[in-house]
Motif scaffolding. Sequence first.
Motif, PDB file in Angstrom:
ATOM      1  N   GLY A  68       0.984  -1.126  -0.127  1.00 41.30           N
ATOM      2  CA  GLY A  68       0.196   0.072   0.025  1.00 41.30           C
ATOM      3  C   GLY A  68       0.859   1.190   0.087  1.00 41.30           C
ATOM      4  O   GLY A  68       0.629   2.086  -0.773  1.00 41.30           O
ATOM      5  N   SER A  69       1.781   1.364   0.730  1.00 41.55           N
ATOM      6  CA  SER A  69       2.510   2.585   0.883  1.00 41.55           C
ATOM      7  C   SER A  69       3.881   2.560   0.080  1.00 41.55           C
ATOM      8  O   SER A  69       4.533   3.791   0.175  1.00 41.55           O
ATOM      9  CB  SER A  69       2.966   2.758   2.431  1.00 41.55           C
ATOM     10  OG  SER A  69       3.973   1.720   2.775  1.00 41.55           O
ATOM     11  N   GLU A  71       6.596   1.490   1.224  1.00 48.92           N
ATOM     12  CA  GLU A  71       7.644   1.214   2.031  1.00 48.92           C
ATOM     13  C   GLU A  71       8.126  -0.076   2.151  1.00 48.92           C
ATOM     14  O   GLU A  71       7.654  -1.199   2.150  1.00 48.92           O
ATOM     15  CB  GLU A  71       7.291   1.636   3.661  1.00 48.92           C
ATOM     16  CG  GLU A  71       8.158   1.299   4.788  1.00 48.92           C
ATOM     17  CD  GLU A  71       7.539   1.398   6.163  1.00 48.92           C
ATOM     18  OE1 GLU A  71       8.252   0.956   7.169  1.00 48.92           O
ATOM     19  OE2 GLU A  71       6.448   1.667   6.398  1.00 48.92           O
ATOM     20  N   TYR A  92      -2.354  -4.595   6.529  1.00 47.33           N
ATOM     21  CA  TYR A  92      -0.818  -4.307   5.733  1.00 47.33           C
ATOM     22  C   TYR A  92      -0.450  -5.483   5.103  1.00 47.33           C
ATOM     23  O   TYR A  92       0.261  -6.448   5.466  1.00 47.33           O
ATOM     24  CB  TYR A  92       0.125  -3.871   6.740  1.00 47.33           C
ATOM     25  CG  TYR A  92      -0.055  -2.523   7.493  1.00 47.33           C
ATOM     26  CD1 TYR A  92       0.337  -1.465   7.360  1.00 47.33           C
ATOM     27  CD2 TYR A  92      -1.004  -2.714   8.618  1.00 47.33           C
ATOM     28  CE1 TYR A  92       0.057  -0.251   7.988  1.00 47.33           C
ATOM     29  CE2 TYR A  92      -1.500  -1.809   9.606  1.00 47.33           C
ATOM     30  CZ  TYR A  92      -0.961  -0.647   9.122  1.00 47.33           C
ATOM     31  OH  TYR A  92      -1.312   0.605   9.835  1.00 47.33           O
TER      32      TYR A  92
END
Length: 110
Positions: A68-69, A71, A92
Motif C-alpha cells: 500500500g505505501s 515502504e 498491511y
Amino acid sequence: MKTKWIARSLRAGMLAGALAAGGAWAAEHEVRIVQYAYTPAELTIKAGDTVTWINDEKRVSHSVLFRGSGEESERFFPGERWSRKFEQPGSYEYTCGPHPEMKGLIVVEP
C-alpha cells in the motif's frame, strides 16, 4: 504510620487498575523467513505492537515491501532481522522486494 500505608496501597491499586483497563503493554511478534516463505503468512496484532522479521535462510537476502505505501525495509541477510512498530489499525499486505511471490499480511486491531 497507618495513613502512609493506606496511601501507598491506594496508589498501587490505582496503578494496577490503570494497567488492567487499557494501559496494557505492547507485544512483540516474530515472522520467520524459511524456504522463500513468511511464517506465519498472516498475523493479527494490536496497535502499538512490533513485528520482527527474521531471515532463517541459509544463503538468500530478503526484504519486507508494504504494497500500500511502498515502504520497504533494507535487505537483510541470513541470521539478520528487521522490525517495525504498527501504530495504526488496518491491514498491511507485504511481499519480499526481490521475491514478489513471497506474500504476507499483518492485521492490526485497535
